[in-house]
Design a protein around this motif. Sequence first.
Motif, PDB file in Angstrom:
ATOM      1  N   VAL A  51       0.814  -1.215   0.000  1.00 51.22           N
ATOM      2  CA  VAL A  51       0.000   0.000   0.000  1.00 51.22           C
ATOM      3  C   VAL A  51       0.852   1.272   0.000  1.00 51.22           C
ATOM      4  CG1 VAL A  51      -1.945  -1.107   1.146  1.00 51.22           C
ATOM      5  CG2 VAL A  51      -0.249   0.084   2.519  1.00 51.22           C
ATOM      6  N   ARG A  52       2.157   1.137  -0.244  1.00 52.99           N
ATOM      7  CA  ARG A  52       3.065   2.286  -0.171  1.00 52.99           C
ATOM      8  C   ARG A  52       2.610   3.451  -1.059  1.00 52.99           C
ATOM      9  NH1 ARG A  52       5.923   2.730   3.716  1.00 52.99           N
ATOM     10  NH2 ARG A  52       6.624   0.615   3.544  1.00 52.99           N
ATOM     11  N   ASP A  53       2.272   3.178  -2.331  1.00 54.46           N
ATOM     12  CA  ASP A  53       1.836   4.248  -3.239  1.00 54.46           C
ATOM     13  C   ASP A  53       0.513   4.857  -2.786  1.00 54.46           C
ATOM     14  OD1 ASP A  53       4.072   3.949  -4.798  1.00 54.46           O
ATOM     15  OD2 ASP A  53       3.083   2.659  -6.276  1.00 54.46           O
ATOM     16  N   ALA A  54      -0.414   3.995  -2.334  1.00 52.25           N
ATOM     17  CA  ALA A  54      -1.704   4.487  -1.860  1.00 52.25           C
ATOM     18  C   ALA A  54      -1.523   5.349  -0.612  1.00 52.25           C
ATOM     19  CB  ALA A  54      -2.647   3.319  -1.567  1.00 52.25           C
ATOM     20  N   TYR A  55      -0.579   4.983   0.240  1.00 46.25           N
ATOM     21  CA  TYR A  55      -0.292   5.737   1.450  1.00 46.25           C
ATOM     22  C   TYR A  55       0.263   7.123   1.098  1.00 46.25           C
ATOM     23  CZ  TYR A  55       1.446   6.533   6.223  1.00 46.25           C
ATOM     24  OH  TYR A  55       1.689   7.031   7.471  1.00 46.25           O
TER      25      TYR A  55
END
Length: 162
Positions: free
Chosen positions: A72-76
Amino acid sequence: MTDAPPRAELLLGREVPEELREELVAAFDGLGVTPHRVRRVVEHRGAGDIPWIVLASLPLQAFLSGLGAEAVRDAYEAFKGVVRRTARPASPAPGTLGEAREARPLVLQDTATGLTVLLETDLPAEAYESLATLDLTRFAVGPLHYDRAQGRWRSVLDEAAG
Protein backbone atom coordinates in the motif's frame (compact mmCIF):
# COMPACT_ATOMS: atom_id res chain seq x y z
CA MET A 1 -13.45 -17.23 3.29
CA THR A 2 -12.21 -13.68 2.78
CA ASP A 3 -12.81 -10.85 5.19
CA ALA A 4 -14.78 -7.86 3.96
CA PRO A 5 -12.66 -4.70 3.71
CA PRO A 6 -13.02 -2.28 6.63
CA ARG A 7 -15.64 0.39 6.06
CA ALA A 8 -15.38 4.07 6.83
CA GLU A 9 -17.78 6.95 7.18
CA LEU A 10 -16.60 10.40 6.08
CA LEU A 11 -18.12 13.63 7.35
CA LEU A 12 -16.90 16.63 5.34
CA GLY A 13 -16.89 20.33 6.08
CA ARG A 14 -19.05 22.39 3.72
CA GLU A 15 -16.02 24.02 2.10
CA VAL A 16 -14.52 20.73 0.87
CA PRO A 17 -14.96 20.85 -2.93
CA GLU A 18 -16.45 17.88 -4.78
CA GLU A 19 -13.13 17.17 -6.51
CA LEU A 20 -11.38 16.82 -3.12
CA ARG A 21 -14.25 14.65 -1.83
CA GLU A 22 -13.63 12.25 -4.71
CA GLU A 23 -9.88 12.23 -4.00
CA LEU A 24 -10.53 11.41 -0.34
CA VAL A 25 -12.82 8.51 -1.22
CA ALA A 26 -10.25 7.18 -3.70
CA ALA A 27 -7.39 7.59 -1.18
CA PHE A 28 -9.20 5.61 1.52
CA ASP A 29 -10.34 3.02 -1.02
CA GLY A 30 -6.74 2.68 -2.23
CA LEU A 31 -5.71 1.87 1.33
CA GLY A 32 -8.32 -0.87 1.59
CA VAL A 33 -10.93 1.05 3.58
CA THR A 34 -14.21 1.47 1.73
CA PRO A 35 -16.04 4.74 2.49
CA HIS A 36 -19.63 3.46 2.56
CA ARG A 37 -21.12 6.77 3.62
CA VAL A 38 -19.89 10.24 2.70
CA ARG A 39 -21.85 13.26 3.87
CA ARG A 40 -21.42 16.92 4.72
CA VAL A 41 -22.01 18.74 7.99
CA VAL A 42 -25.47 20.16 8.45
CA GLU A 43 -25.90 23.65 7.06
CA HIS A 44 -27.02 25.43 10.23
CA ARG A 45 -23.71 24.85 12.03
CA GLY A 46 -21.07 27.52 11.72
CA ALA A 47 -17.47 26.80 10.78
CA GLY A 48 -16.40 27.81 14.29
CA ASP A 49 -18.49 24.98 15.73
CA ILE A 50 -16.36 22.33 14.04
CA PRO A 51 -12.59 22.26 14.64
CA TRP A 52 -11.90 19.75 11.82
CA ILE A 53 -12.35 19.74 8.08
CA VAL A 54 -12.97 15.99 7.57
CA LEU A 55 -13.90 13.32 10.11
CA ALA A 56 -13.26 9.72 9.02
CA SER A 57 -14.75 7.06 11.28
CA LEU A 58 -13.24 3.62 10.69
CA PRO A 59 -11.64 0.59 12.41
CA LEU A 60 -8.53 2.62 13.23
CA GLN A 61 -6.03 0.03 14.50
CA ALA A 62 -6.60 -2.20 11.46
CA PHE A 63 -6.27 0.82 9.18
CA LEU A 64 -3.03 1.99 10.80
CA SER A 65 -1.55 -1.52 10.80
CA GLY A 66 -2.19 -1.81 7.07
CA LEU A 67 -0.35 1.44 6.34
CA GLY A 68 3.04 -0.16 6.93
CA ALA A 69 2.58 -2.86 4.28
CA GLU A 70 4.74 -2.47 1.19
CA ALA A 71 1.73 -3.23 -1.03
CA VAL A 72 0.00 0.00 0.00
CA ARG A 73 3.07 2.29 -0.17
CA ASP A 74 1.84 4.25 -3.24
CA ALA A 75 -1.70 4.49 -1.86
CA TYR A 76 -0.29 5.74 1.45
CA GLU A 77 1.68 8.49 -0.33
CA ALA A 78 -1.52 9.52 -2.14
CA PHE A 79 -3.38 9.54 1.20
CA LYS A 80 -0.78 11.87 2.78
CA GLY A 81 -1.12 14.23 -0.18
CA VAL A 82 -4.90 14.33 0.19
CA VAL A 83 -4.54 15.04 3.93
CA ARG A 84 -2.29 18.01 3.13
CA ARG A 85 -4.67 19.41 0.50
CA THR A 86 -7.75 18.83 2.67
CA ALA A 87 -6.42 20.51 5.78
CA ARG A 88 -4.88 23.50 4.01
CA PRO A 89 -6.70 26.70 5.00
CA ALA A 90 -9.00 28.12 2.39
CA SER A 91 -8.24 31.60 1.08
CA PRO A 92 -10.94 34.25 1.15
CA ALA A 93 -12.74 34.73 -2.14
CA PRO A 94 -11.10 37.33 -4.40
CA GLY A 95 -12.46 40.81 -3.82
CA THR A 96 -13.83 40.03 -0.33
CA LEU A 97 -12.64 41.19 3.03
CA GLY A 98 -12.99 37.71 4.53
CA GLU A 99 -10.38 36.45 6.95
CA ALA A 100 -8.10 33.56 6.05
CA ARG A 101 -9.17 30.46 7.96
CA GLU A 102 -6.93 28.50 10.27
CA ALA A 103 -5.77 25.11 9.03
CA ARG A 104 -8.03 22.38 10.38
CA PRO A 105 -7.00 18.75 10.63
CA LEU A 106 -8.40 15.65 9.05
CA VAL A 107 -9.55 13.49 11.98
CA LEU A 108 -9.47 9.69 12.06
CA GLN A 109 -11.87 8.26 14.63
CA ASP A 110 -11.93 4.63 15.76
CA THR A 111 -15.39 3.13 15.39
CA ALA A 112 -14.87 0.81 18.36
CA THR A 113 -13.36 3.11 20.99
CA GLY A 114 -14.05 6.65 19.76
CA LEU A 115 -10.32 7.47 20.02
CA THR A 116 -9.32 10.18 17.55
CA VAL A 117 -6.08 10.99 15.72
CA LEU A 118 -5.53 14.51 14.34
CA LEU A 119 -3.71 14.64 10.98
CA GLU A 120 -2.51 18.20 10.53
CA THR A 121 -1.58 19.58 7.14
CA ASP A 122 2.14 19.97 7.84
CA LEU A 123 3.01 16.69 9.56
CA PRO A 124 6.61 15.60 8.97
CA ALA A 125 7.37 12.28 7.26
CA GLU A 126 8.39 10.67 10.56
CA ALA A 127 4.92 11.36 11.97
CA TYR A 128 3.33 9.31 9.19
CA GLU A 129 5.99 6.60 9.55
CA SER A 130 5.36 6.21 13.28
CA LEU A 131 1.59 6.39 12.74
CA ALA A 132 1.76 3.15 10.74
CA THR A 133 3.12 1.30 13.80
CA LEU A 134 1.21 3.17 16.50
CA ASP A 135 -0.34 0.93 19.16
CA LEU A 136 -3.67 2.54 20.03
CA THR A 137 -4.13 0.33 23.11
CA ARG A 138 -1.55 2.57 24.85
CA PHE A 139 -4.10 5.41 24.88
CA ALA A 140 -7.33 5.74 26.83
CA VAL A 141 -8.42 9.24 25.85
CA GLY A 142 -7.75 11.26 22.72
CA PRO A 143 -7.27 13.18 20.70
CA LEU A 144 -3.83 12.01 19.66
CA HIS A 145 -1.58 14.54 18.01
CA TYR A 146 2.01 14.41 16.83
CA ASP A 147 4.36 16.29 19.14
CA ARG A 148 7.16 17.54 16.90
CA ALA A 149 9.44 18.47 19.82
CA GLN A 150 9.23 14.97 21.32
CA GLY A 151 8.96 13.18 17.96
CA ARG A 152 6.01 11.01 19.02
CA TRP A 153 2.23 10.66 19.01
CA ARG A 154 0.68 11.60 22.33
CA SER A 155 -2.52 12.33 24.17
CA VAL A 156 -2.22 15.28 26.52
CA LEU A 157 -5.39 14.16 28.31
CA ASP A 158 -3.96 10.67 28.97
CA GLU A 159 -0.79 12.22 30.35
CA ALA A 160 -2.76 14.60 32.58
CA ALA A 161 -4.81 11.70 33.97
CA GLY A 162 -1.59 9.86 34.86
